[in-house]
Design a protein around this motif. Structure first.
Motif, PDB file in Angstrom:
ATOM      1  N   ASP A   1       7.924  28.815  47.390  1.00 51.31           N
ATOM      2  CA  ASP A   1       7.129  29.557  47.817  1.00 51.31           C
ATOM      3  C   ASP A   1       7.018  31.242  47.447  1.00 51.31           C
ATOM      4  O   ASP A   1       6.008  31.653  46.865  1.00 51.31           O
ATOM      5  N   VAL A   2       7.865  31.951  47.927  1.00 49.12           N
ATOM      6  CA  VAL A   2       8.072  33.252  47.529  1.00 49.12           C
ATOM      7  C   VAL A   2       9.188  33.483  46.224  1.00 49.12           C
ATOM      8  O   VAL A   2      10.442  33.946  46.219  1.00 49.12           O
ATOM      9  N   SER A   3       8.417  32.728  45.530  1.00 47.72           N
ATOM     10  CA  SER A   3       9.310  32.495  44.273  1.00 47.72           C
ATOM     11  C   SER A   3       9.767  33.528  43.251  1.00 47.72           C
ATOM     12  O   SER A   3      10.791  33.377  42.233  1.00 47.72           O
TER      13      SER A   3
ATOM     14  N   ALA B   1      -4.859  22.885  52.258  1.00 48.78           N
ATOM     15  CA  ALA B   1      -3.808  23.645  51.898  1.00 48.78           C
ATOM     16  C   ALA B   1      -2.659  24.094  52.570  1.00 48.78           C
ATOM     17  O   ALA B   1      -3.294  24.378  53.768  1.00 48.78           O
ATOM     18  N   PRO B   2      -1.632  24.108  52.195  1.00 52.33           N
ATOM     19  CA  PRO B   2      -0.473  24.503  53.102  1.00 52.33           C
ATOM     20  C   PRO B   2      -0.915  26.226  53.628  1.00 52.33           C
ATOM     21  O   PRO B   2      -1.313  26.897  52.845  1.00 52.33           O
ATOM     22  N   LEU B   3      -0.348  26.454  54.809  1.00 51.84           N
ATOM     23  CA  LEU B   3      -0.205  28.178  55.215  1.00 51.84           C
ATOM     24  C   LEU B   3       1.036  28.420  54.511  1.00 51.84           C
ATOM     25  O   LEU B   3       2.349  28.096  55.029  1.00 51.84           O
ATOM     26  N   ARG B   4       1.212  29.204  53.579  1.00 53.26           N
ATOM     27  CA  ARG B   4       2.318  29.643  52.739  1.00 53.26           C
ATOM     28  C   ARG B   4       2.638  31.115  53.260  1.00 53.26           C
ATOM     29  O   ARG B   4       1.861  31.842  53.408  1.00 53.26           O
ATOM     30  N   ASP B   5       3.949  31.422  52.626  1.00 54.21           N
ATOM     31  CA  ASP B   5       4.224  32.836  53.014  1.00 54.21           C
ATOM     32  C   ASP B   5       3.691  33.715  51.785  1.00 54.21           C
ATOM     33  O   ASP B   5       3.382  34.909  52.081  1.00 54.21           O
ATOM     34  N   ALA B   6       3.623  33.123  50.735  1.00 50.36           N
ATOM     35  CA  ALA B   6       3.206  33.849  49.586  1.00 50.36           C
ATOM     36  C   ALA B   6       1.653  34.108  49.694  1.00 50.36           C
ATOM     37  O   ALA B   6       0.979  33.369  50.699  1.00 50.36           O
ATOM     38  N   LEU B   7       0.942  35.047  49.447  1.00 50.59           N
ATOM     39  CA  LEU B   7      -0.729  35.374  49.599  1.00 50.59           C
ATOM     40  C   LEU B   7      -1.164  34.291  48.652  1.00 50.59           C
ATOM     41  O   LEU B   7      -1.147  34.063  47.573  1.00 50.59           O
ATOM     42  N   PRO B   8      -2.330  33.702  49.417  1.00 49.96           N
ATOM     43  CA  PRO B   8      -3.426  32.494  48.593  1.00 49.96           C
ATOM     44  C   PRO B   8      -4.290  33.567  47.888  1.00 49.96           C
ATOM     45  O   PRO B   8      -4.890  34.523  48.451  1.00 49.96           O
ATOM     46  N   LEU B   9      -4.329  33.183  46.691  1.00 49.31           N
ATOM     47  CA  LEU B   9      -5.317  33.931  45.650  1.00 49.31           C
ATOM     48  C   LEU B   9      -6.459  33.016  45.075  1.00 49.31           C
ATOM     49  O   LEU B   9      -6.006  31.704  44.929  1.00 49.31           O
TER      50      LEU B   9
ATOM     51  N   SER C   1       0.513  34.058  45.354  1.00 50.81           N
ATOM     52  CA  SER C   1       1.107  35.084  44.549  1.00 50.81           C
ATOM     53  C   SER C   1       2.595  34.985  44.296  1.00 50.81           C
ATOM     54  O   SER C   1       2.942  35.376  43.246  1.00 50.81           O
ATOM     55  N   GLY C   2       3.361  34.333  44.972  1.00 51.98           N
ATOM     56  CA  GLY C   2       4.747  33.957  44.656  1.00 51.98           C
ATOM     57  C   GLY C   2       4.999  33.325  43.367  1.00 51.98           C
ATOM     58  O   GLY C   2       6.014  32.946  42.933  1.00 51.98           O
ATOM     59  N   ASP C   3       3.888  32.640  42.869  1.00 57.28           N
ATOM     60  CA  ASP C   3       4.040  31.791  41.871  1.00 57.28           C
ATOM     61  C   ASP C   3       3.389  32.134  40.578  1.00 57.28           C
ATOM     62  O   ASP C   3       3.424  31.186  39.553  1.00 57.28           O
ATOM     63  N   LEU C   4       2.918  33.386  40.434  1.00 56.23           N
ATOM     64  CA  LEU C   4       2.409  33.933  39.193  1.00 56.23           C
ATOM     65  C   LEU C   4       3.250  33.818  38.202  1.00 56.23           C
ATOM     66  O   LEU C   4       4.167  34.384  38.293  1.00 56.23           O
ATOM     67  N   GLY C   5       2.943  33.196  37.193  1.00 54.99           N
ATOM     68  CA  GLY C   5       3.771  32.992  35.803  1.00 54.99           C
ATOM     69  C   GLY C   5       4.603  31.636  36.062  1.00 54.99           C
ATOM     70  O   GLY C   5       5.198  31.216  34.964  1.00 54.99           O
TER      71      GLY C   5
END
Length: 923
Positions: free
Chosen positions: A363-365, A62-70, A110-114
């Motif tokens: 990412d931080v969408s 998995a990538p290390l993204r700026d959004a939180l991994p949930l 987290s940035g993709d919720l929805g």
């Protein structure tokens, strides 16, 4: 949302505010894999000391993204995951009992919720998108100076590397590398302004490890560090060629470890920035280090700018405040968060700020960095700094950094915007409105370089770049960019912030106006008056909640609705406000209500003392009332407030010395609904920018507290100011974390009266006699007014002081015709913990598969699985372990077998232990 851990991508909708400060739980020692309480093809839930550990194995790193991994269980996020060193698995520990019923486990962000990943969820109001309108959107007038162009100086580059573990960061609890790339103007005389770049959260190492990694940082043998710090050459060279000293620093250690810290690494990133500045103070005064005397007298540490990408954006925002908290030891005067995270609702007062928001951020969408602007704009009385937001249409998150861009990076990289259809509007990779990587980098170069040249170099010809007039630099090419700007307090006259109810009589005719904040999600009904309904709060950057400050109110605006062409909202100007000749523009922010038509309009009427009116349709000066592009999917279209800017020179036929009122008239469209904010007269200016000297507001930590057996005890946090203030100071405070059954939720709005320096926030802890897990939680401070955030997290731990119940396991007897045999489990008292026991079946005179077997045994596995488990759910006192009996129709004597127990979690029971079972014959 982006989902990993199974073939392809999947949809998972959830409210975004259910996560809190105990997100980053330390990993516990799990049971062995054959002692799971739930498992699937690539995931397992196991009992551990802190509750239950869910581990998801991934098909690819998995990538290390700026959004939180949930981790989402059965479609609902249950907490922030810890990523393994090789990125091939994610885990979390939680006392959440929903894990006991896991049927599906996925990695989401987290940035993709929805985000629906290209799948429409419901039709847009009005039935059409505005995609075609935005393809032909005007670029704006040409900017006289191109900040992206190469300047007169040749650029020298160099690097320094003081080691992978050269400095200890208290905010991380780990050592970090000290590595940087330096860009210098060759031949420049005297001390030059310094700009520091900080990259965001990305993968740390690449290559093939020749040994198993033992820690996430430094890289294992055979691997190389990913040089994310080398990815901003364009902006760095543009600045250096115009006389600026630029240093881009590496933060791989923070990226490797920030999944385990309370604030996602913001404090650690700020500390790293200040540590580099401390080095440059030495190197530019007495010399030393890798450069000797080369930079002595060449760096002006009283004129410093910071750019941070993604989590680096939150890091540089915190660095500016931390620097001020420490007495302003460095002259940090300008901060540029680029596609930033904002997990804790911090403010950045006193220094110039511009936030770049890429519309196609995958990412931080949710574009949560918008709140840096929203929260700071009125956070300090008389703030003299300028600030702005820059929305770049067609830009994604990663491509501002060449080391995160396919075809340019040395390590594997990707386009963070995901779509099944590359030609899908407005963000598909091959869509006409999507920028190429090089186009996006050119836009980033122009606006990053332009901001620092304006604020550190005082090049006033660059003011139109960021004053809301949307002047377009040549090097930005075809990119459509929209700027929102707040002029410094000295050159701005606020008419109405539009965050409070309007006075009686201000709204007439067919119009109605009300104040709103936040969104009403299908999964999370809000108690306050919300601005809109959505199944996806990531489409509303002003109103999406923040993970570490979920109870803090979001931006309040006025919602204006009308059902006829005779509606008017009137703002009367007091006597001292009426002479507006010194101001160059009348401005406000606006956006259409997504439940209405995709295009709407209003008329702005400026009325003087003789009743004469200058009329300006909003559509004549701005596209703020044109819905942004995208269908109702993937967090699009965004509901973003944009600038309506009317030059006062265009207000013909009225007396600018005696402006009595401003009116918004609904005479253009018969029905409609819009959001409006921040009505003001202003003149663009540099303002005054410097480290703030405001008092600091901090939360105390409490330490460990005993839970008790009954009643409610108070856990007292103290929120304090570093010194008294002559003005009232306010701040939001809330309890945050996995509060469990004993800790009560608290959300307070604290107001310090002049001279007051201390207030108590009480968090209730309810005692009980049930055995529970210890609870770690925080008191989080956010969005201060007339103060800086000092220690914004206060921590506490509630220690469960109840005895662990004892377990009794019976020795059962059953006839073989019963078909099953149950070992009874009984607790001495109810517990809040999940009780798990497990072991291995052992033949006696009864033989597995001939006389008995496990419930799960289908006869295909050889040798047969002998593992046996039992459980007692939280709050219950009984449970069982069950086996199947084989009714063989053969007369035989009474037979026995046993279970050798090796594991007992959440209970007082001594293992190993052997429990005997008896099978009686019925033939």
């Amino acid at each position: 949302m982006r989902v990993f851990g199974r073939a392809g991508l999947a949809l998972c909708l959830s409210g975004a505010a259910l996560l809190g400060g105990a997100l980053f739980a330390p990993m516990a020692q799990a049971a062995t894999p054959d002692q799971s309480i739930a498992k699937g093809k690539n995931w397992i839930v196991e009992p551990v000391a802190g509750g239950y550990q869910v581990t998801l194995r991934l098909a690819a790193p998995a990538p290390l993204r700026d959004a939180l991994p949930l981790i989402a269980v059965n479609g609902v996020p249950v907490g922030v995951a810890k990523q393994s060193a090789d990125q091939r698995s994610v885990s979390l520990v939680s006392p959440d009992p929903s894990l006991l019923k896991a049927k599906d486990v996925q990695l989401v962000w987290s940035g993709d919720l929805g985000r629906n990943n290209g799948k429409k969820s419901k039709s847009l109001a009005g039935g059409v998108t505005t995609d075609k309108d935005w393809l032909k959107a005007p670029l704006g007038p040409s900017l006289a100076v191109d900040p992206g162009a190469t300047g007169k100086y040749a650029v020298e580059t160099a690097e320094y590397n003081l080691g992978d573990q050269a400095v200890f960061l208290p905010g991380l609890g780990q050592k970090s590398e000290v590595v940087g790339k330096v860009y210098s103007p060759k031949g420049a005389v005297g001390a030059r302004p310094l700009v520091v770049f900080l990259h965001g959260r990305h993968s740390v190492c690449y290559g093939n490890a020749t040994e198993e990694p033992t820690n996430p940082w430094p890289c294992a043998k055979g691997e190389k560090p990913i040089p994310s710090y080398r990815g901003y050459d364009g902006a760095a060279k543009a600045l250096a060629s115009n006389g600026y000293q630029v240093v881009s620093i590496s933060a791989n250690a923070i990226n490797a470890y920030d999944g385990g810290v309370y604030d996602a690494g913001a404090q650690a990133r700020a500390e790293l920035v200040l540590d580099h500045l401390a080095l440059w103070k030495k190197w530019s005064t007495v010399g030393g280090g890798p450069f000797g005397k080369k930079f002595v007298g060449k760096v002006d540490l009283n004129n410093v700018g910071l750019m941070g990408h993604s989590r680096g954006g939150e890091g540089v925002a915190r660095a500016a405040v931390l620097n001020a908290d420490r007495g302003g030891q460095y002259g940090i005067r300008a901060v540029l968060p680029l596609a930033p995270t904002d997990f804790a609702r911090a403010t950045v007062p006193g220094v110039a700020m511009s936030v770049i928001l890429p519309y196609c951020d995958g990412d931080v969408s949710d574009l949560q960095g918008q709140k840096f602007y929203d929260d700071t704009r009125y956070s300090v009385t008389g703030d003299a700094a300028a600030r702005s937001t820059v929305t770049v249409m067609g830009a994604n998150h990663n491509f501002f950094n060449t080391e995160w861009t396919p075809g340019q990076s040395v390590a594997p990289s990707n386009d963070d915007w995901y779509s099944d259809n590359d030609k899908a509007a407005p963000c598909g990779a091959k869509y006409a409105g999507r920028l190429s990587a090089k186009e996006q980098q050119a836009v980033g170069t122009a606006y990053v370089a332009g901001f620092f040249r304006l604020q550190l170099g005082h090049e006033t010809k660059l003011l139109p770049l960021l004053d809301g007039s949307n002047a377009h630099p040549a090097s930005a090419g075809r990119a459509v960019v929209r700027v929102v700007s707040q002029a410094p307090g000295a050159t701005r006259r606020d008419v109405n912030k539009l965050d409070q109810a309007l006075p009686k009589g201000a709204v007439t005719g067919s119009a109605k106006a009300s104040v709103c904040a936040g969104v009403d999600e299908a999964s999370k009904r809000a108690a306050a008056a919300t601005c809109l309904k959505t199944d996806n709060s990531s489409d509303s950057p002003h109103w999406v909640t923040s993970y570490l400050a979920a109870q803090t109110p979001t931006t309040a605006v006025t919602k204006l609705t009308w059902t006829g062409k005779n509606g008017v909202v009137r703002f009367n100007l007091s006597a001292y406000q009426r002479d507006v000749r010194r101001y160059s523009a009348l401005t406000f922010r606006a956006t259409p209500d997504p439940s209405g038509a995709p295009k709407t309009d209003l008329t702005v009427r400026v009325v003087d003392g003789r009743g004469r009116k200058a009329l300006v349709p909003v559509s004549a000066v701005s596209d703020a009332l044109l819905r942004m592009p995208g269908a109702h999917d993937s967090g699009l279209p965004k509901n973003l407030l944009r600038t309506v800017r009317i030059p006062t020179s265009s207000l013909k036929g009225i007396d600018l010395r005696d402006v009595r009122a401003i009116e918004l008239a609904t005479d253009k469209v018969a029905t409609g609904s819009v959001f409006v904010s921040d009505l003001a007269f202003s003149t663009p200016g540099l303002g005054l920018s410097a480290p703030s000297r405001l008092p600091q507001v901090s939360a105390s930590s409490v330490g460990k507290v005993q839970e008790g057996n009954s009643g409610t005890k108070n856990v007292d946090f103290w929120v304090t100011l570093s010194r008294p203030s002559i003005r009232p100071i306010s701040v939001y405070a809330e309890s945050n974390g996995d509060l469990g059954a004993s800790v009560g939720p608290v959300a307070k709005y604290l107001v310090f009266k002049p001279g007051q320096t201390k207030q108590k926030v009480t968090v209730p802890v309810t005692g009980n006699t049930r055995d529970s897990y210890d609870t770690i939680f925080s008191l989080v401070l956010s969005v201060p007014h007339d103060a800086l955030l000092g220690q914004s997290f206060g921590n506490a731990e509630v220690i469960d002081d109840d005895p662990t119940p004892t377990l009794t396991i019976g020795s059962p007897t059953a006839a073989e015709k019963a078909g099953k045999l149950k070992f009874p489990l009984k607790l001495s008292a109810p517990s809040d913990k999940f009780v798990f026991v497990g072991g291995e079946l052992k033949d006696g005179t009864a033989v597995i598969r001939k006389d008995y077997t496990t419930v799960e045994d289908d006869g295909t596995q050889n040798p047969p699985d002998r593992n046996l488990y039992g459980q007692i759910d939280p709050g219950q006192t009984t449970g069982e372990m069950e086996v199947k009996l084989v009714d063989d129709k053969v007369k035989e004597p009474t037979e026995t077998f046993s279970v050798n127990l090796t594991t007992a979690e959440g209970v007082d029971y001594k293992v190993p232990a052997t429990i005997k079972a008896t099978i009686t014959d019925n033939d």
